[in-house]
Design an enzyme around this catalytic site. Structure first.
Site, PDB file in Angstrom:
ATOM      1  N   CYS A 257     -12.164   0.930  -4.088  1.00 36.02           N
ATOM      2  CA  CYS A 257     -12.020   0.440  -5.470  1.00 36.02           C
ATOM      3  C   CYS A 257     -13.122   0.897  -6.421  1.00 36.02           C
ATOM      4  CB  CYS A 257     -11.927  -1.082  -5.449  1.00 36.02           C
ATOM      5  SG  CYS A 257     -10.463  -1.668  -4.586  1.00 36.02           S
TER       6      CYS A 257
HETATM    7  N1  LIG Z   1      -8.371  -2.363  -0.111  1.00 36.66           N
HETATM    8  C1  LIG Z   1      -8.644  -3.158  -1.117  1.00 36.66           C
HETATM    9  O1  LIG Z   1      -9.581  -3.927  -1.049  1.00 36.66           O
HETATM   10  C2  LIG Z   1      -7.811  -3.150  -2.379  1.00 36.66           C
HETATM   11  C3  LIG Z   1      -7.957  -4.225  -3.261  1.00 36.66           C
HETATM   12  C4  LIG Z   1      -7.180  -4.248  -4.401  1.00 36.66           C
HETATM   13  C5  LIG Z   1      -6.303  -3.193  -4.685  1.00 36.66           C
HETATM   14  N2  LIG Z   1      -6.215  -2.150  -3.810  1.00 36.66           N
HETATM   15  C6  LIG Z   1      -5.258  -1.080  -4.135  1.00 36.66           C
HETATM   16  O2  LIG Z   1      -4.104  -1.245  -3.329  1.00 36.66           O
HETATM   17  C7  LIG Z   1      -3.537   0.027  -3.007  1.00 36.66           C
HETATM   18  C8  LIG Z   1      -3.438   0.157  -1.493  1.00 36.66           C
HETATM   19  O3  LIG Z   1      -4.745   0.127  -0.961  1.00 36.66           O
HETATM   20  P1  LIG Z   1      -5.050  -0.226   0.560  1.00 36.66           P
HETATM   21  O4  LIG Z   1      -6.508  -0.504   0.616  1.00 36.66           O
HETATM   22  O5  LIG Z   1      -4.090  -1.225   1.046  1.00 36.66           O
HETATM   23  O6  LIG Z   1      -4.754   1.185   1.246  1.00 36.66           O
HETATM   24  P2  LIG Z   1      -4.730   1.479   2.829  1.00 36.66           P
HETATM   25  O7  LIG Z   1      -5.144   2.895   2.967  1.00 36.66           O
HETATM   26  O8  LIG Z   1      -5.453   0.423   3.582  1.00 36.66           O
HETATM   27  O9  LIG Z   1      -3.201   1.332   3.205  1.00 36.66           O
HETATM   28  C9  LIG Z   1      -2.212   2.128   2.671  1.00 36.66           C
HETATM   29  C10 LIG Z   1      -1.099   2.241   3.692  1.00 36.66           C
HETATM   30  O10 LIG Z   1      -0.029   2.920   3.056  1.00 36.66           O
HETATM   31  C11 LIG Z   1       0.537   3.806   3.997  1.00 36.66           C
HETATM   32  N3  LIG Z   1       1.264   4.811   3.216  1.00 36.66           N
HETATM   33  C12 LIG Z   1       0.787   5.834   2.483  1.00 36.66           C
HETATM   34  N4  LIG Z   1       1.785   6.453   1.849  1.00 36.66           N
HETATM   35  C13 LIG Z   1       2.917   5.814   2.199  1.00 36.66           C
HETATM   36  C14 LIG Z   1       4.266   5.989   1.873  1.00 36.66           C
HETATM   37  N5  LIG Z   1       4.664   6.938   1.027  1.00 36.66           N
HETATM   38  N6  LIG Z   1       5.168   5.176   2.424  1.00 36.66           N
HETATM   39  C15 LIG Z   1       4.784   4.186   3.260  1.00 36.66           C
HETATM   40  N7  LIG Z   1       3.506   3.968   3.607  1.00 36.66           N
HETATM   41  C16 LIG Z   1       2.591   4.764   3.070  1.00 36.66           C
HETATM   42  C17 LIG Z   1      -0.614   4.317   4.806  1.00 36.66           C
HETATM   43  O11 LIG Z   1      -0.184   4.794   6.071  1.00 36.66           O
HETATM   44  C18 LIG Z   1      -1.467   3.061   4.923  1.00 36.66           C
HETATM   45  O12 LIG Z   1      -1.151   2.310   6.080  1.00 36.66           O
HETATM   46  C19 LIG Z   1      -4.435   1.056  -3.677  1.00 36.66           C
HETATM   47  O13 LIG Z   1      -3.919   1.338  -4.944  1.00 36.66           O
HETATM   48  C20 LIG Z   1      -5.740   0.316  -3.823  1.00 36.66           C
HETATM   49  O14 LIG Z   1      -6.519   0.811  -4.889  1.00 36.66           O
HETATM   50  C21 LIG Z   1      -6.935  -2.120  -2.645  1.00 36.66           C
END
Ligand SMILES: NC(=O)c1ccc[n+]([C@@H]2O[C@H](COP(=O)([O-])OP(=O)(O)OC[C@H]3O[C@@H](n4cnc5c(N)ncnc54)[C@H](O)[C@@H]3O)[C@@H](O)[C@H]2O)c1
Length: 401
Positions: A257
């Site tokens: 983030c």
């Molecule tokens: N991690 C955090 O603390 C957090 C907090 C708030 C917002 N976010 C936002 O949330 C979103 C996701 O982040 P995250 O941390 O969960 O990511 P992550 O990398 O932990 O998880 C993403 C998942 O999506 C899967 N993936 C990727 N492309 C895909 C597709 N086309 N179809 C299906 N699955 C797919 C990946 O295999 C992975 O398991 C981002 O935009 C991030 O900025 C994250």
């Protein structure tokens, strides 16, 4: 109701677990390994309890899948895929594009699409909706909403239930249905007037942290030049009961983030002719902290790190998680190796990283603490090398910022 959640990472799996209490949940992820692990009831995310996952899997409330056909009869689909930066440090919406394709090609009846991924204002209206429609044959008119995720992995005091959730639909029906959905497992819902406001608010939240962390990081360099303690000075300032908020300096910022989201805001600002000078400068200050740390260590060690055995303690981007995305440890190690140091790292929470494994916490010439997990013994860190530099402010009696 059946809920499909695209992406089963930190955000998607966390939502799946909370939603599983009230709905049938399908967790769609294109990583077969993660899907298999989840279906056998093992969580890969800190803070997501495997025992709850097992309960949902056994009770038929949750199923992970790589098959698009499993989401075809969903009532709500949530997008929770990564939104990183390209090599040129510009917003990279390729994962969103793939998720939109999965929805467009597989969903055959109108439903509510909610985006939880972080992106710039206008993403829902100008990118997600048209992209889903592009892949949807024949065209199906879905409802669209945004509800940016605020989860803080590893945090225990705030969760899906007690963290207020922003939301806005592209029309009032989408807003209403979004509210109905989240109200099952979230105590406070805050509707804003447009998706763009919700998207921009999410970016501002993380930019606020980025800029304030950069400020204390710069302040650490100023206090060092003045020969006073940054922690004592900040603690003194923080005794003011209003008009100040606690931030602590470190070797940089990491995670998905803080180093990334502000750049989404800067990109959209500049595209629209508005300045983003604060954001750009804060990013530079945070990136430069790794060099400041290594410069300090070098100055204390005969002005050369050539051939010295340096142990970096803690390579996760923050305490008590195994996440190494954008970790400041990466730049610290790069600076050390460029100066001829022989670098190993200790982090049993992370275990292995870049094809290397966590080294023992002992026997180094120099130890640099970048992240201090609760499980790592402070005395063992102090004993690991004759010279210890602490960039976390948590180890007593050693050199530090
Ligand atoms: N991690 C955090 O603390 C957090 C907090 C708030 C917002 N976010 C936002 O949330 C979103 C996701 O982040 P995250 O941390 O969960 O990511 P992550 O990398 O932990 O998880 C993403 C998942 O999506 C899967 N993936 C990727 N492309 C895909 C597709 N086309 N179809 C299906 N699955 C797919 C990946 O295999 C992975 O398991 C981002 O935009 C991030 O900025 C994250």
């Amino acid at each position: 109701m059946k809920i499909a959640i695209i992406g089963q990472g930190y955000v998607g799996l966390t939502i799946s677990i909370f939603a599983g209490e009230y709905f049938e949940v399908v967790g769609f992820d294109n990583n077969q390994g993660i899907v298999d692990q989840l279906n056998s009831g093992i969580s890969h995310i800190e803070g997501v309890d495997s025992s709850v996952l097992q309960k949902w899997v056994k009770g038929g409330r949750y199923k992970a899948t790589t098959s698009g056909s499993d989401i075809s009869d969903a009532d709500v689909v949530i997008i929770a895929v990564p939104t990183p930066l390209t090599k040129d440090r510009l917003p990279d919406l390729t994962f969103i594009d793939d998720a939109c394709r999965t929805i467009g090609e597989n969903v055959k009846k109108p439903l509510l699409v909610i985006n939880e991924s972080t992106s710039f204002p206008g993403t829902l209206r100008n990118y997600i909706k048209p992209t889903i429609e592009k892949y949807s044959v024949p065209l199906i008119e879905h409802l669209y909403a945004i509800s940016p995720e605020r989860v803080d992995p590893g945090r225990r005091d705030y969760n899906q239930k007690n963290t207020p959730r922003l939301y806005a639909g592209l029309n009032s029906e989408a807003s209403e249905k979004t509210r109905d959905f989240y109200s099952k497992f979230c105590n406070e819902l805050v509707e804003v007037s447009s998706p763009e406001v919700a998207e921009a608010a999410k970016l501002f939240e993380n930019t606020f942290r980025q800029v304030n962390i950069a400020l204390v990081n710069e302040f650490a360099q100023i206090t060092n030049a003045l020969g006073i303690s940054v922690y004592e000075t900040l603690n003194a300032a923080n005794t003011k009961p209003y008009g100040i908020m606690k931030f602590t300096p470190g070797a940089g910022v990491g995670g998905h983030c803080i180093p990334v989201d502000p750049t989404y805001l800067a990109a959209v600002a500049e595209e629209n002719g508005a300045p983003a000078t604060f954001i750009r400068r804060a990013n530079d200050v945070n990136l430069e902290m790794s060099k400041f740390v290594v410069d300090r260590v070098q100055a204390d060690n005969g002005a050369s790190l050539q051939g010295k055995n340096v142990l970096v303690v803690g390579v996760a981007y923050k305490p008590n998680v195994a996440d190494v995305r954008e970790t400041a440890a990466e730049l610290v190690i790069e600076h050390l190796r460029n100066r001829g140091a022989v670098v190993s790292w200790h982090d049993d929470v992370v275990g292995s990283w870049h094809g290397e494994s966590s080294a023992p916490l002992s026997g180094a010439d120099i130890a640099i603490v970048v992240t201090k997990h609760d499980s790592v013994d402070e005395k063992a860190i102090v004993a690991s090398a004759p010279y210890v530099f602490d960039a976390t402010g948590k180890i007593m009696g050693v050199k530090g910022l």
